[in-house]
Design a protein around this motif. Structure first.
Motif, PDB file in Angstrom:
ATOM      1  N   SER A   1      -5.920   9.762  10.492  1.00  0.00           N
ATOM      2  CA  SER A   1      -6.877   9.291   9.370  1.00  0.00           C
ATOM      3  C   SER A   1      -6.247   9.307   8.148  1.00  0.00           C
ATOM      4  O   SER A   1      -6.395   8.678   7.221  1.00  0.00           O
ATOM      5  N   ASP A   2      -4.868  10.375   7.992  1.00  0.00           N
ATOM      6  CA  ASP A   2      -4.627  10.557   6.972  1.00  0.00           C
ATOM      7  C   ASP A   2      -4.528   8.816   6.412  1.00  0.00           C
ATOM      8  O   ASP A   2      -3.872   8.758   5.074  1.00  0.00           O
ATOM      9  N   THR A   3      -3.247   8.922   7.575  1.00  0.00           N
ATOM     10  CA  THR A   3      -3.166   7.321   7.191  1.00  0.00           C
ATOM     11  C   THR A   3      -3.264   6.213   6.734  1.00  0.00           C
ATOM     12  O   THR A   3      -2.899   5.604   5.718  1.00  0.00           O
ATOM     13  N   ILE A   4      -4.623   6.265   7.754  1.00  0.00           N
ATOM     14  CA  ILE A   4      -5.723   5.209   7.304  1.00  0.00           C
ATOM     15  C   ILE A   4      -5.663   5.384   5.687  1.00  0.00           C
ATOM     16  O   ILE A   4      -6.198   4.175   5.132  1.00  0.00           O
ATOM     17  N   LEU A   5      -6.433   6.321   4.971  1.00  0.00           N
ATOM     18  CA  LEU A   5      -6.983   6.327   4.148  1.00  0.00           C
ATOM     19  C   LEU A   5      -5.675   6.298   3.125  1.00  0.00           C
ATOM     20  O   LEU A   5      -5.697   6.207   2.010  1.00  0.00           O
ATOM     21  N   ALA A   6      -4.295   6.617   3.362  1.00  0.00           N
ATOM     22  CA  ALA A   6      -3.293   6.852   2.082  1.00  0.00           C
ATOM     23  C   ALA A   6      -2.715   5.464   1.691  1.00  0.00           C
ATOM     24  O   ALA A   6      -2.573   4.982   0.739  1.00  0.00           O
ATOM     25  N   ASN A   7      -3.129   4.429   3.062  1.00  0.00           N
ATOM     26  CA  ASN A   7      -2.742   3.007   3.407  1.00  0.00           C
ATOM     27  C   ASN A   7      -4.014   1.998   1.822  1.00  0.00           C
ATOM     28  O   ASN A   7      -3.216   1.430   1.183  1.00  0.00           O
ATOM     29  N   ILE A   8      -5.195   2.485   1.788  1.00  0.00           N
ATOM     30  CA  ILE A   8      -6.445   2.579   1.681  1.00  0.00           C
ATOM     31  C   ILE A   8      -5.403   2.508   0.000  1.00  0.00           C
ATOM     32  O   ILE A   8      -6.384   1.761  -1.253  1.00  0.00           O
ATOM     33  N   PHE A   9      -5.435   3.943  -0.516  1.00  0.00           N
ATOM     34  CA  PHE A   9      -5.288   4.317  -2.067  1.00  0.00           C
ATOM     35  C   PHE A   9      -3.785   3.132  -2.331  1.00  0.00           C
ATOM     36  O   PHE A   9      -3.663   3.253  -3.754  1.00  0.00           O
ATOM     37  N   LYS A  10      -2.753   3.313  -1.511  1.00  0.00           N
ATOM     38  CA  LYS A  10      -2.190   2.715  -1.948  1.00  0.00           C
ATOM     39  C   LYS A  10      -2.296   0.675  -2.354  1.00  0.00           C
ATOM     40  O   LYS A  10      -1.410   0.168  -2.619  1.00  0.00           O
ATOM     41  N   GLY A  11      -3.198   0.033  -1.759  1.00  0.00           N
ATOM     42  CA  GLY A  11      -3.585  -0.958  -2.242  1.00  0.00           C
ATOM     43  C   GLY A  11      -2.124  -1.678  -0.955  1.00  0.00           C
ATOM     44  O   GLY A  11      -2.485  -3.337  -0.950  1.00  0.00           O
ATOM     45  N   ASP A  12      -1.962  -0.880   0.258  1.00  0.00           N
ATOM     46  CA  ASP A  12      -1.320  -1.505   0.583  1.00  0.00           C
ATOM     47  C   ASP A  12      -2.100  -2.362   2.404  1.00  0.00           C
ATOM     48  O   ASP A  12      -3.033  -1.804   2.216  1.00  0.00           O
ATOM     49  N   ILE A  13      -1.395  -2.991   2.886  1.00  0.00           N
ATOM     50  CA  ILE A  13      -2.245  -3.511   4.777  1.00  0.00           C
ATOM     51  C   ILE A  13      -2.539  -2.161   5.346  1.00  0.00           C
ATOM     52  O   ILE A  13      -1.848  -0.554   5.163  1.00  0.00           O
ATOM     53  N   ILE A  14      -4.163  -1.792   5.979  1.00  0.00           N
ATOM     54  CA  ILE A  14      -4.349  -0.897   6.290  1.00  0.00           C
ATOM     55  C   ILE A  14      -4.265  -0.752   8.099  1.00  0.00           C
ATOM     56  O   ILE A  14      -3.862  -1.832   8.428  1.00  0.00           O
ATOM     57  N   ARG A  15      -3.203  -0.101   8.297  1.00  0.00           N
ATOM     58  CA  ARG A  15      -2.876   0.368   9.234  1.00  0.00           C
ATOM     59  C   ARG A  15      -3.155   1.709  10.156  1.00  0.00           C
ATOM     60  O   ARG A  15      -3.552   2.658   9.717  1.00  0.00           O
ATOM     61  N   VAL A  16      -2.589   1.230  11.314  1.00  0.00           N
ATOM     62  CA  VAL A  16      -3.459   2.960  12.086  1.00  0.00           C
ATOM     63  C   VAL A  16      -2.692   2.975  13.550  1.00  0.00           C
ATOM     64  O   VAL A  16      -1.726   2.506  13.584  1.00  0.00           O
ATOM     65  N   LEU A  17      -2.356   4.491  13.483  1.00  0.00           N
ATOM     66  CA  LEU A  17      -0.651   5.193  14.406  1.00  0.00           C
ATOM     67  C   LEU A  17      -1.593   4.106  15.912  1.00  0.00           C
ATOM     68  O   LEU A  17      -2.941   4.834  15.834  1.00  0.00           O
ATOM     69  N   GLU A  18      -0.968   3.867  16.838  1.00  0.00           N
ATOM     70  CA  GLU A  18      -1.914   3.281  18.714  1.00  0.00           C
ATOM     71  C   GLU A  18      -1.197   4.420  19.278  1.00  0.00           C
ATOM     72  O   GLU A  18      -0.285   4.965  19.008  1.00  0.00           O
ATOM     73  N   PRO A  19      -2.246   4.620  20.321  1.00  0.00           N
ATOM     74  CA  PRO A  19      -1.829   5.072  20.993  1.00  0.00           C
ATOM     75  C   PRO A  19       0.154   5.154  22.121  1.00  0.00           C
ATOM     76  O   PRO A  19       0.467   5.716  22.696  1.00  0.00           O
ATOM     77  N   ILE A  20      -0.582   3.603  22.360  1.00  0.00           N
ATOM     78  CA  ILE A  20       0.651   3.742  22.850  1.00  0.00           C
ATOM     79  C   ILE A  20       1.567   1.964  22.037  1.00  0.00           C
ATOM     80  O   ILE A  20       0.456   0.593  21.752  1.00  0.00           O
ATOM     81  N   ARG A  21       2.403   1.586  21.903  1.00  0.00           N
ATOM     82  CA  ARG A  21       3.695   0.370  21.090  1.00  0.00           C
ATOM     83  C   ARG A  21       4.755  -0.018  21.917  1.00  0.00           C
ATOM     84  O   ARG A  21       5.516   1.283  21.496  1.00  0.00           O
ATOM     85  N   ASP A  22       4.815  -0.883  21.405  1.00  0.00           N
ATOM     86  CA  ASP A  22       6.112  -1.122  22.084  1.00  0.00           C
ATOM     87  C   ASP A  22       6.664  -1.695  20.833  1.00  0.00           C
ATOM     88  O   ASP A  22       6.424  -2.066  20.059  1.00  0.00           O
ATOM     89  N   PHE A  23       8.294  -1.264  20.477  1.00  0.00           N
ATOM     90  CA  PHE A  23       8.894  -1.555  19.248  1.00  0.00           C
ATOM     91  C   PHE A  23      10.357  -2.727  20.178  1.00  0.00           C
ATOM     92  O   PHE A  23      10.841  -2.037  20.897  1.00  0.00           O
ATOM     93  N   GLU A  24      11.147  -3.370  19.202  1.00  0.00           N
ATOM     94  CA  GLU A  24      11.592  -4.232  19.539  1.00  0.00           C
ATOM     95  C   GLU A  24      12.791  -3.925  18.909  1.00  0.00           C
ATOM     96  O   GLU A  24      12.867  -3.141  17.926  1.00  0.00           O
ATOM     97  N   GLU A  25      13.904  -4.366  19.529  1.00  0.00           N
ATOM     98  CA  GLU A  25      15.702  -4.163  18.900  1.00  0.00           C
ATOM     99  C   GLU A  25      15.432  -4.570  17.577  1.00  0.00           C
ATOM    100  O   GLU A  25      15.108  -5.562  17.030  1.00  0.00           O
ATOM    101  N   THR A  26      15.896  -3.700  16.493  1.00  0.00           N
ATOM    102  CA  THR A  26      15.618  -3.694  15.168  1.00  0.00           C
ATOM    103  C   THR A  26      17.165  -3.059  13.969  1.00  0.00           C
ATOM    104  O   THR A  26      17.185  -1.977  14.734  1.00  0.00           O
ATOM    105  N   THR A  27      17.377  -3.669  13.606  1.00  0.00           N
ATOM    106  CA  THR A  27      18.652  -2.650  12.710  1.00  0.00           C
ATOM    107  C   THR A  27      18.252  -2.700  10.849  1.00  0.00           C
ATOM    108  O   THR A  27      17.562  -3.572  10.809  1.00  0.00           O
ATOM    109  N   PHE A  28      18.279  -1.425  10.768  1.00  0.00           N
ATOM    110  CA  PHE A  28      17.526  -0.763   9.698  1.00  0.00           C
ATOM    111  C   PHE A  28      19.138  -1.333   8.355  1.00  0.00           C
ATOM    112  O   PHE A  28      20.016  -0.709   8.657  1.00  0.00           O
ATOM    113  N   ASP A  29      19.098  -1.912   6.822  1.00  0.00           N
ATOM    114  CA  ASP A  29      20.204  -2.349   6.713  1.00  0.00           C
ATOM    115  C   ASP A  29      20.215  -0.774   5.159  1.00  0.00           C
ATOM    116  O   ASP A  29      19.492  -1.222   4.455  1.00  0.00           O
ATOM    117  N   PHE A  30      21.486   0.131   4.839  1.00  0.00           N
ATOM    118  CA  PHE A  30      20.688   1.102   3.671  1.00  0.00           C
ATOM    119  C   PHE A  30      22.186   0.582   3.017  1.00  0.00           C
ATOM    120  O   PHE A  30      22.543   1.770   2.339  1.00  0.00           O
TER     121      PHE A  30
END
Length: 330
Positions: free
Chosen positions: A213-242
């Motif tokens: 619930s905190d995440t949902i409200l924070a996204n609204i206040f930031k003017g961002d896409i409303i994201r919800v934490l899902e009970p189960i989610r698959d993530f594909e392989e990805t690379t983060f470039d720092f």
């Protein structure tokens, strides 16, 4: 401390609805465990350890159980890798998952990620609180690893922010990426060493109703896409470039069995069961309870609303889920 003989315990009750430690047994469901007062006393006499019944623990166990069943979060013969910070949520999750070894035949591994937060190491192996985490895992007879990551997550987020247009990344973002990097690499080890199917391995995180619930409200206040934490989610392989280095995250499935459970109920349950947890939020300089972040303000807003509207957090999450379903159907 000796391990409990499950075959002997079955003579008195159904162990699939008990959390079994070497030093105590905690009742997840008195009815399903078929545990009367007389049987409880016999078990205590036979195994010489206390059998603890807590209404709050039974409540969070039932809530998690219903949520797991509804979304089929855990299936028979899964291998569960629990991200264990030792805080109240992840420690409660580890205890609540323990009976699934007997109920579903799952394997459980606990992994604590030693992260560098601006030079502070809340989960360093030499930390006395981390030693308590180790003791809990030993009592539950759950394999535990501490894996260190030495790069500074504060610096990592600064690098991302400096190389992005108009986006400021918090250290919490880099911290989550590092945890996933470490946990997915651990999974890669399991696949290679234990010959476990990748699709049967799930990363378990202790996110709660408040987190969602905190995440949902924070996204609204930031003017961002409303994201919800899902009970189960698959993530594909990805690379983060720092820029200075890259992190390759393996393909994985993440589950969050505690999303229907409130932190208040978890605190009460752990207290009633005399389970000491690590107050890691008091150590990490970027935790929700410190500073003046939007996330903290969102938490305080919902906390105040809860005084008058008891199920406000459930309503916030439900609204977003219904909206997602509505727009998917159009």
């Amino acid at each position: 401390m000796k391990e409990i003989d499950i075959k002997e315990l079955k003579k008195y009750c159904n162990p699939s609805y008990l959390t079994i430690r070497k030093d105590k047994i905690i009742v997840n469901s008195r009815r399903l465990a078929k545990l009367s007062k007389a049987k409880k006393e016999k078990i205590e006499k036979k195994f010489k350890i206390p059998v603890i019944y807590s209404k709050s623990y039974e409540l969070i166990s039932q809530k998690m159980g219903r949520y797991v069943s509804k979304y089929r979060i855990i299936t028979p013969r899964d291998t569960l890798v629990v991200g264990l910070s030792g805080g109240k949520d992840s420690l409660a999750l580890l205890h609540l998952l323990e009976p699934y070894r007997r109920r579903f035949g799952v394997k459980i591994y606990a992994v604590t990620v030693d992260i560098n937060v601006g030079g502070i190491r809340p989960w360093h192996p030499e930390n006395s609180n981390v030693k308590k985490i180790i003791e809990h895992c030993e009592a539950l007879n759950i394999p535990h690893r501490i894996i260190s990551f030495h790069e500074d997550v504060v610096k990592m987020s600064q690098l991302l922010s400096d190389n992005s247009t108009g986006i400021v990344y918090s250290p919490c973002f880099s911290c989550s990426i590092v945890r996933r990097y470490v946990l997915t690499n651990f999974i890669k080890e399991l696949i290679e060493e234990e010959d476990i199917e990748r699709d049967k391995i799930k990363i378990c995180l202790g996110h709660t109703l408040e987190d969602n619930s905190d995440t949902i409200l924070a996204n609204i206040f930031k003017g961002d896409i409303i994201r919800v934490l899902e009970p189960i989610r698959d993530f594909e392989e990805t690379t983060f470039d720092f820029k200075e280095f890259r992190l390759k995250l393996q393909r994985c499935t993440i589950i969050r069995p505690l999303l229907s459970v409130s932190e208040k109920d978890i605190l009460k349950a752990l207290d009633e069961c005399s389970i000491q947890y690590y107050k890691d939020k008091e150590i990490c300089p970027y935790s929700r309870d410190r500073g003046d972040s939007i996330r903290r303000r969102c938490h305080e807003i919902l906390e105040n609303l809860e005084k008058d509207v008891k199920n406000i957090r459930e309503m916030v999450v439900s609204s977003v889920l219904k909206s997602i379903e509505y727009y998917r159907g159009r």
